[in-house]
Design a protein around this motif. Structure first.
Motif, PDB file in Angstrom:
ATOM      1  N   GLN A 109      -4.136  -2.942  -2.451  1.00 41.93           N
ATOM      2  CA  GLN A 109      -3.519  -1.927  -3.775  1.00 41.93           C
ATOM      3  C   GLN A 109      -4.035  -2.513  -5.387  1.00 41.93           C
ATOM      4  O   GLN A 109      -4.660  -1.712  -6.258  1.00 41.93           O
ATOM      5  N   THR A 110      -3.952  -3.978  -5.199  1.00 46.02           N
ATOM      6  CA  THR A 110      -4.537  -4.130  -6.772  1.00 46.02           C
ATOM      7  C   THR A 110      -6.024  -4.351  -6.918  1.00 46.02           C
ATOM      8  O   THR A 110      -6.358  -3.765  -7.715  1.00 46.02           O
ATOM      9  N   LEU A 111      -6.891  -4.816  -6.057  1.00 47.95           N
ATOM     10  CA  LEU A 111      -8.006  -4.199  -5.608  1.00 47.95           C
ATOM     11  C   LEU A 111      -8.579  -2.410  -5.984  1.00 47.95           C
ATOM     12  O   LEU A 111      -9.530  -2.228  -6.556  1.00 47.95           O
ATOM     13  N   ALA A 143      -1.808 -11.627 -10.367  1.00 48.38           N
ATOM     14  CA  ALA A 143      -0.705 -12.437 -11.754  1.00 48.38           C
ATOM     15  C   ALA A 143       0.515 -11.932 -12.231  1.00 48.38           C
ATOM     16  O   ALA A 143       1.378 -11.516 -12.664  1.00 48.38           O
ATOM     17  N   LYS A 144       0.087  -9.904 -12.551  1.00 52.79           N
ATOM     18  CA  LYS A 144       0.758  -8.659 -13.254  1.00 52.79           C
ATOM     19  C   LYS A 144       1.864  -7.850 -11.706  1.00 52.79           C
ATOM     20  O   LYS A 144       2.504  -7.333 -12.548  1.00 52.79           O
ATOM     21  N   ILE A 145       1.428  -8.774 -11.113  1.00 55.03           N
ATOM     22  CA  ILE A 145       2.789  -8.451  -9.555  1.00 55.03           C
ATOM     23  C   ILE A 145       3.646  -9.296  -9.609  1.00 55.03           C
ATOM     24  O   ILE A 145       3.766 -10.061 -10.491  1.00 55.03           O
ATOM     25  N   GLU A 146       4.764  -8.544  -9.753  1.00 52.21           N
ATOM     26  CA  GLU A 146       5.731  -8.542  -9.671  1.00 52.21           C
ATOM     27  C   GLU A 146       6.671  -9.449  -9.171  1.00 52.21           C
ATOM     28  O   GLU A 146       7.365 -10.334  -9.113  1.00 52.21           O
ATOM     29  N   ASP A 147       6.349  -9.374  -7.640  1.00 56.95           N
ATOM     30  CA  ASP A 147       6.868  -9.850  -6.869  1.00 56.95           C
ATOM     31  C   ASP A 147       6.229 -11.438  -6.926  1.00 56.95           C
ATOM     32  O   ASP A 147       5.449 -12.036  -6.093  1.00 56.95           O
ATOM     33  N   PRO A 148       7.406 -12.814  -7.254  1.00 53.87           N
ATOM     34  CA  PRO A 148       6.806 -13.830  -7.424  1.00 53.87           C
ATOM     35  C   PRO A 148       6.161 -14.156  -5.757  1.00 53.87           C
ATOM     36  O   PRO A 148       5.419 -15.211  -6.222  1.00 53.87           O
ATOM     37  N   GLY A 149       6.928 -14.513  -4.875  1.00 55.56           N
ATOM     38  CA  GLY A 149       6.108 -14.301  -3.235  1.00 55.56           C
ATOM     39  C   GLY A 149       4.928 -13.397  -2.962  1.00 55.56           C
ATOM     40  O   GLY A 149       4.516 -14.289  -2.558  1.00 55.56           O
TER      41      GLY A 149
END
Length: 361
Positions: free
Chosen positions: A43-45, A67-73
């Motif tokens: 999805q990021t790509l 790095a902007k993805i909300e889920d830390p895992g």
């Protein structure tokens, strides 16, 4: 799962090598991936504009977006080292083969979706109450729509990809049969046949909804089929005529013991109600059987997507027929009487021998 993971990694690696190909790969939704971190990376790509990114800056651009993805895992799993590993040539043998890798990823996702649909059918069939059969069968309708969506997703793939992957199996594939039925109601089956033998005039109320294959007990199925044949001929129905006609039908011989128990345990006026229980129980059991078949088809790697969806749709046909039959019976007052059965139990209810070999599918 090992090959699925390798195909997913090869596809992601190909896009890291050739991100300009991403717009042509939009037929692969992010939910296709088996792992949430790979789905998030895909999805990021797809969200990045690589036309403004130099080839040497691609890893840094992807890392910044991750790095902007909300889920830390998810962020932890998609570390710079992990992204670098995915871009390694050992992970992606040939970036230009990305469409074929994508087809493999989509095929694996369709197999997982069909297996999940089969598990849902089985759970519904085993948990539903008998009087909830009609509602439970709606799960099969939802599964049918899901199969149509999976078929549409596969047809959205490039034709060249489908031609390469959609090969027919060399041998016919049949699911491993169940070792036992999920739902039976021998008491209702015995009471239905005994009541019809006691009062044959009830037969027209039952034949419109109940079929011989709804019986789990082989001898009761033969007896019911014989009575239906006699009824169609307007012939007398009694223990002797039923036994005589039954010998002409496929199945086990109708034993004297079963006939005697049916004759002694008969009670008039209940056949329509017990037949409804028999039908609903059989419908729930066939729902379980359909789920069993879907799950087994999905686990067979020899079935390409089109064949898998086709086999799954065929497995649902008996359940769709049950759904229509029960709906028709409930709409037709002639077939769905509102009469309550007599409250008193018969003095000798038919106690049928519980032969294991007769209960196995």
């Amino acid at each position: 799962m090992r090959l699925t993971r390798k195909a997913e990694e090869a596809l992601l690696g190909a896009m890291l090598h050739r991100p300009e190909a991403l717009p042509s790969m939009r037929w692969i939704p992010s939910a296709t991936f088996s792992r949430p971190d790979y789905a998030a990376l895909w999805q990021t790509l797809q969200s990045l504009d690589f036309s403004k990114v130099a080839p040497t800056d691609i890893p840094a651009a992807v890392t910044a977006a991750v790095a902007k993805i909300e889920d830390p895992g998810i962020r932890h799993l998609l570390s710079p080292a992990r992204i670098s590993h995915l871009a390694n040539s050992s992970v992606c043998p040939n970036p230009r083969t990305a469409p074929l890798y994508g087809g493999m990823v989509l095929e694996a996702a369709i197999h997982r979706a069909v297996e999940h649909a089969g598990e849902q059918l089985r759970d519904t069939a085993r948990q539903a109450e008998v009087d909830q059969a009609l509602k439970a069968l709606e799960q099969a309708d939802r599964t049918g729509r899901r199969l149509a969506q999976l078929d549409a997703a596969w047809r959205a793939a490039p034709e060249t990809v489908r031609n390469l992957l959609d090969t027919q199996p060399e041998e016919s594939i049949t699911p491993v049969p169940r070792t036992e039925r999920a739902r039976t109601d021998l008491q209702a089956e015995g009471e239905t046949v005994a009541s019809l033998l006691y009062e044959p005039r009830q037969l027209p109320e039952v034949t419109g909804r109940l079929q011989a294959q709804d019986f789990s007990h082989p001898q009761l199925a033969v007896a019911y089929r014989a009575m239906c044949t006699l009824g169609e001929r307007h012939a007398p129905i009694d223990p002797l005529t039923v036994a005589w006609e039954a010998q002409r039908h496929p199945g086990p011989t109708l034993s004297d013991q079963i006939l005697a128990e049916l004759e002694q345990g008969g009670m008039g006026g209940i056949a329509a109600h017990t037949a409804e229980r028999v039908l609903h129980t059989a419908a729930l059991d066939r729902l379980d059987a359909a789920g069993h078949d879907l799950r087994n088809y999905a686990r067979h790697p020899g079935l390409a997507p089109s064949a898998l969806v086709g086999h799954a749709q065929q497995a649902l046909q008996p359940v769709h027929a049950d759904h229509q039959r029960i709906q028709h019976a409930e709409r037709d007052p002639e077939l769905a009487s509102d009469k309550e059965p007599a409250p008193a139990a018969p003095s000798h209810s038919p106690e049928l021998p519980d032969h294991q070999n007769e209960m196995e599918m």
